[in-house]
Design an enzyme around this catalytic site. Structure first.
Site, PDB file in Angstrom:
ATOM      1  N   LYS A  64       0.817  -1.081  -0.092  1.00 53.31           N
ATOM      2  CA  LYS A  64       0.016  -0.029   0.100  1.00 53.31           C
ATOM      3  C   LYS A  64       0.696   1.223   0.189  1.00 53.31           C
ATOM      4  O   LYS A  64       1.706   1.372   0.721  1.00 53.31           O
ATOM      5  CB  LYS A  64      -0.953   0.136   1.114  1.00 53.31           C
ATOM      6  CG  LYS A  64      -1.835   1.286   1.478  1.00 53.31           C
ATOM      7  CD  LYS A  64      -3.182   0.880   0.582  1.00 53.31           C
ATOM      8  CE  LYS A  64      -3.983   2.064   0.976  1.00 53.31           C
ATOM      9  NZ  LYS A  64      -3.417   2.972  -0.490  1.00 53.31           N
ATOM     10  N   LYS A  88       4.806   2.280   8.818  1.00 57.36           N
ATOM     11  CA  LYS A  88       3.816   2.858   9.204  1.00 57.36           C
ATOM     12  C   LYS A  88       2.537   2.137   9.218  1.00 57.36           C
ATOM     13  O   LYS A  88       1.654   2.091  10.350  1.00 57.36           O
ATOM     14  CB  LYS A  88       3.480   4.214   8.091  1.00 57.36           C
ATOM     15  CG  LYS A  88       2.708   5.285   8.547  1.00 57.36           C
ATOM     16  CD  LYS A  88       2.347   6.149   7.313  1.00 57.36           C
ATOM     17  CE  LYS A  88       3.528   6.762   6.893  1.00 57.36           C
ATOM     18  NZ  LYS A  88       3.479   7.803   6.077  1.00 57.36           N
ATOM     19  N   LYS A 100       5.457   2.465  -2.861  1.00 56.77           N
ATOM     20  CA  LYS A 100       5.506   4.040  -3.192  1.00 56.77           C
ATOM     21  C   LYS A 100       5.554   3.804  -4.912  1.00 56.77           C
ATOM     22  O   LYS A 100       6.439   3.234  -5.384  1.00 56.77           O
ATOM     23  CB  LYS A 100       6.577   4.712  -2.695  1.00 56.77           C
ATOM     24  CG  LYS A 100       6.338   6.309  -2.486  1.00 56.77           C
ATOM     25  CD  LYS A 100       5.313   6.356  -1.480  1.00 56.77           C
ATOM     26  CE  LYS A 100       4.912   8.143  -1.291  1.00 56.77           C
ATOM     27  NZ  LYS A 100       4.266   8.346  -0.122  1.00 56.77           N
ATOM     28  N   THR A 184      -4.986  13.291   7.179  1.00 56.66           N
ATOM     29  CA  THR A 184      -3.645  13.155   7.649  1.00 56.66           C
ATOM     30  C   THR A 184      -3.592  14.174   8.709  1.00 56.66           C
ATOM     31  O   THR A 184      -2.609  14.254   9.731  1.00 56.66           O
ATOM     32  CB  THR A 184      -2.736  13.417   6.434  1.00 56.66           C
ATOM     33  OG1 THR A 184      -3.118  12.370   5.618  1.00 56.66           O
ATOM     34  CG2 THR A 184      -1.196  13.409   6.901  1.00 56.66           C
ATOM     35  N   ASN A 215      -2.376  20.099   1.331  1.00 60.79           N
ATOM     36  CA  ASN A 215      -3.158  19.199   1.870  1.00 60.79           C
ATOM     37  C   ASN A 215      -2.992  19.132   3.412  1.00 60.79           C
ATOM     38  O   ASN A 215      -3.595  19.256   4.213  1.00 60.79           O
ATOM     39  CB  ASN A 215      -3.285  17.708   1.369  1.00 60.79           C
ATOM     40  CG  ASN A 215      -3.910  16.728   2.095  1.00 60.79           C
ATOM     41  OD1 ASN A 215      -3.974  16.350   3.119  1.00 60.79           O
ATOM     42  ND2 ASN A 215      -5.655  16.676   1.456  1.00 60.79           N
ATOM     43  N   SER A 343      -7.374   5.477   4.487  1.00 63.46           N
ATOM     44  CA  SER A 343      -7.431   4.716   3.065  1.00 63.46           C
ATOM     45  C   SER A 343      -7.921   3.261   3.311  1.00 63.46           C
ATOM     46  O   SER A 343      -8.416   2.454   2.518  1.00 63.46           O
ATOM     47  CB  SER A 343      -5.979   4.683   2.780  1.00 63.46           C
ATOM     48  OG  SER A 343      -5.770   5.992   2.030  1.00 63.46           O
TER      49      SER A 343
HETATM   50  P1  NAD Z   1       0.809  19.119  -1.234  1.00 60.87           P
HETATM   51  O1  NAD Z   1       1.359  18.652  -2.783  1.00 60.87           O
HETATM   52  O2  NAD Z   1      -0.726  19.084  -1.234  1.00 60.87           O
HETATM   53  O3  NAD Z   1       1.561  20.248  -0.489  1.00 60.87           O
HETATM   54  C1  NAD Z   1       2.750  20.423  -0.245  1.00 60.87           C
HETATM   55  C2  NAD Z   1       3.247  21.746  -0.029  1.00 60.87           C
HETATM   56  O4  NAD Z   1       4.471  21.793   0.178  1.00 60.87           O
HETATM   57  C3  NAD Z   1       2.771  22.851  -0.877  1.00 60.87           C
HETATM   58  O5  NAD Z   1       2.292  23.898  -0.227  1.00 60.87           O
HETATM   59  C4  NAD Z   1       4.056  23.369  -1.494  1.00 60.87           C
HETATM   60  O6  NAD Z   1       4.166  24.692  -1.688  1.00 60.87           O
HETATM   61  C5  NAD Z   1       4.834  23.069  -0.228  1.00 60.87           C
HETATM   62  N1  NAD Z   1       6.495  22.981  -0.554  1.00 60.87           N
HETATM   63  C6  NAD Z   1       6.942  22.421  -1.708  1.00 60.87           C
HETATM   64  N2  NAD Z   1       8.104  22.717  -1.658  1.00 60.87           N
HETATM   65  C7  NAD Z   1       8.380  23.463  -0.604  1.00 60.87           C
HETATM   66  C8  NAD Z   1       9.701  24.089  -0.156  1.00 60.87           C
HETATM   67  N3  NAD Z   1      10.915  24.162  -0.556  1.00 60.87           N
HETATM   68  N4  NAD Z   1       9.489  24.905   1.067  1.00 60.87           N
HETATM   69  C9  NAD Z   1       8.310  25.090   1.432  1.00 60.87           C
HETATM   70  N5  NAD Z   1       7.274  24.324   0.976  1.00 60.87           N
HETATM   71  C10 NAD Z   1       7.366  23.783   0.194  1.00 60.87           C
HETATM   72  O7  NAD Z   1       1.296  17.855  -0.496  1.00 60.87           O
HETATM   73  P2  NAD Z   1       0.850  17.131   0.920  1.00 60.87           P
HETATM   74  O8  NAD Z   1      -0.125  15.861   0.385  1.00 60.87           O
HETATM   75  O9  NAD Z   1       0.278  17.995   1.874  1.00 60.87           O
HETATM   76  O10 NAD Z   1       2.102  16.154   1.300  1.00 60.87           O
HETATM   77  C11 NAD Z   1       3.103  17.062   1.987  1.00 60.87           C
HETATM   78  C12 NAD Z   1       4.102  15.926   2.897  1.00 60.87           C
HETATM   79  O11 NAD Z   1       3.274  15.001   3.726  1.00 60.87           O
HETATM   80  C13 NAD Z   1       4.800  14.946   1.786  1.00 60.87           C
HETATM   81  O12 NAD Z   1       6.023  14.605   2.316  1.00 60.87           O
HETATM   82  C14 NAD Z   1       3.825  13.721   1.819  1.00 60.87           C
HETATM   83  O13 NAD Z   1       4.497  12.465   1.518  1.00 60.87           O
HETATM   84  C15 NAD Z   1       3.420  13.735   3.010  1.00 60.87           C
HETATM   85  N6  NAD Z   1       2.285  12.949   3.421  1.00 60.87           N
HETATM   86  C16 NAD Z   1       0.898  13.301   2.940  1.00 60.87           C
HETATM   87  C17 NAD Z   1      -0.255  12.456   3.176  1.00 60.87           C
HETATM   88  C18 NAD Z   1      -1.263  12.897   2.509  1.00 60.87           C
HETATM   89  O14 NAD Z   1      -2.430  12.420   2.862  1.00 60.87           O
HETATM   90  N7  NAD Z   1      -1.492  13.916   1.703  1.00 60.87           N
HETATM   91  C19 NAD Z   1      -0.174  11.390   3.937  1.00 60.87           C
HETATM   92  C20 NAD Z   1       0.972  11.109   4.394  1.00 60.87           C
HETATM   93  C21 NAD Z   1       2.226  11.859   4.107  1.00 60.87           C
END
Ligand code: NAD
Length: 411
Positions: A64, A88, A100, A184, A215, A343
């Site tokens: 997953k 996790k 992934k 999350t 997000n 999920s």
């Molecule tokens: P997203 O694409 O919705 O948001 C990413 C954010 O990071 C954006 O606001 C972008 O502007 C910002 N960003 C990118 N580069 C940057 C930088 N250099 N400096 C500052 N900000 C920067 O992604 P997301 O879904 O919010 O995921 C964020 C992190 O959380 C990732 O590492 C992802 O793997 C992890 N994650 C997400 C989820 C989920 O449910 N979405 C679950 C587990 C882990």
């Protein structure tokens, strides 16, 4: 990035006193697949993109893990992220292994039709290694519910029957769950609240800075604010915002939706990246990319806790620097596990045909996050280890037991 995950696994194996054969087995990924993905753009141009799916381990259930679309996507990084998923899912007791996927491209200017073709093409190219009992993709960076719906549809068409459980994070009209969007951030806020409470701290009135306002960053900011934690600074890829009285998160989310920026004069003052790092706050929350907290940055941070909302945001060197400064780290495999937990609810409900109310889904998520956090905290106390090591101890134990039960040589 590899270092921080494998070294935590190594320490867990040492504490558990398990066989070194098993430890070597679980440091490797089971399968790594790369495919060329042709994408026809609306103007007729054809792009040839690299697509990946890395499957780490399935001892406890089907692989997953999310699909991310980003120009920096590469095999070694996906391997680490796949491993994080295995640990996790085990930590949260979900019946899944870890994987992934990725596509190396910047999709920010893609039209809806281009995103549709990309999702469908990815599903078709990786059809042989995906499936509801094999490997279930979900959304990650730059992938939304619509794309997950198209992936489930393409996989279903290939196998000849509707299989909503072949992908998670779908739109509710295709068997997805409304609560997935905020899961999350909602789960992470519960972890933060629980750790602070167990540490004897008063949550209300604490301050926090957040890097990344997508997000996870947005939903976490909203739920932390609801608990009385003041979000004083936010940095994303394009801009930064400071308001020492506390940023109006709802207003900022609405504005970011329109402008794709966080710097709005009526909501606070513009902030440079350098100043952002030096802001004093109780909590520092990396919620953007992996490896963003380097040892140099760790030296400048003025916080008491780092809350790893992103996956692997702290390098191994930075972890050591933070420990020397007495800054506690709440680890990613715990903090951001709310997403995969919901999920799992989606997959389970798609398979059983049951429907749960949003209230029941949210409450079940919150209970599970709180229970797991409490257990990690107690393990850390008992073994006098960090929260990261305590989390890995639990996860590695569960995966090891399953792997040993499957392969006689693993004991
Ligand atoms: P997203 O694409 O919705 O948001 C990413 C954010 O990071 C954006 O606001 C972008 O502007 C910002 N960003 C990118 N580069 C940057 C930088 N250099 N400096 C500052 N900000 C920067 O992604 P997301 O879904 O919010 O995921 C964020 C992190 O959380 C990732 O590492 C992802 O793997 C992890 N994650 C997400 C989820 C989920 O449910 N979405 C679950 C587990 C882990």
């Amino acid at each position: 990035m590899t270092g921080i995950v494998d070294s935590a696994v190594g320490r867990a194996f040492a504490l558990l006193d398990r066989s070194s054969v098993l430890s070597r087995r679980l440091m490797e990924v089971d399968r790594s697949t790369e495919c060329l993905i042709p994408l026809k753009k609306d103007d007729g141009e054809i792009l040839f993109l690299k697509g990946f799916r890395v499957q780490h381990n399935n001892a406890r259930g089907p692989y997953k893990g999310g699909l991310r679309i980003h120009p920096s996507v590469n095999g070694p990084e996906l391997e680490v992220l796949a491993k994080l998923m295995t640990w996790k899912c085990a930590l949260l007791d979900l019946p899944f292994g870890g994987a992934k996927g990725g596509i190396r491209v910047d999709p920010s200017n893609f039209s809806r039709q281009e995103r549709y073709r990309l999702a469908t093409e990815y599903a078709n190219r990786f059809f042989d290694v995906l499936g509801p009992g094999t490997d279930i993709p979900g959304p990650d960076i730059n992938v939304d519910a619509a794309m997950m719906g198209w992936i489930a549809t393409a996989l279903s068409e290939r196998c000849g029957s509707w299989t909503p459980d072949s992908a998670s994070g779908k739109p509710p009209s295709l068997g997805g769950l409304d609560v997935r969007e905020e899961a999350t951030g909602l789960g992470a806020a519960k972890v933060v609240e629980t750790v602070l409470r167990l540490n004897g701290e008063t949550v209300h009135g604490m301050s926090c800075v957040i890097e990344g306002f997508g997000n996870v960053g947005q939903n976490l900011a909203q739920h932390l604010s609801e608990k009385g934690i003041k979000v004083v600074a936010i940095q994303d890829s394009r801009s930064g915002l400071l308001n020492t009285k506390g940023i109006d998160i709802e207003a900022l989310i609405a504005r970011k939706r329109q402008t794709h920026r966080v710097d709005h004069a009526d909501l606070g003052e513009t902030l440079s990246r350098e100043r952002f790092d030096a802001i004093e706050a109780d909590l520092f929350v990396p919620a953007a990319l992996s490896d963003s907290v380097t040892s140099n940055r760790a030296e400048t941070l003025k916080c008491r806790y780092v809350i790893e909302a992103a996956n692997a945001p702290v390098t191994m060197e930075a972890e050591n620097s933070l420990a020397k400064k007495g800054i506690g780290i709440v680890p990613d495999i715990l903090v951001n596990a709310g997403g995969v937990t919901v999920s799992y609810f989606e997959w389970f409900l798609n398979r059983s045909g049951e429907g749960w109310s949003s209230d029941r889904l949210r409450q079940t998520l919150l209970d599970r996050m709180e229970e797991t956090t409490r257990s990690v905290w107690e393990t850390a106390r008992k073994h006098r280890v960090t929260l990261r090591d305590a989390a890995y101890l639990s996860a590695v134990r569960k995966v090891s037991e399953a792997q040993s039960a499957k392969e006689e040589w693993s004991e």
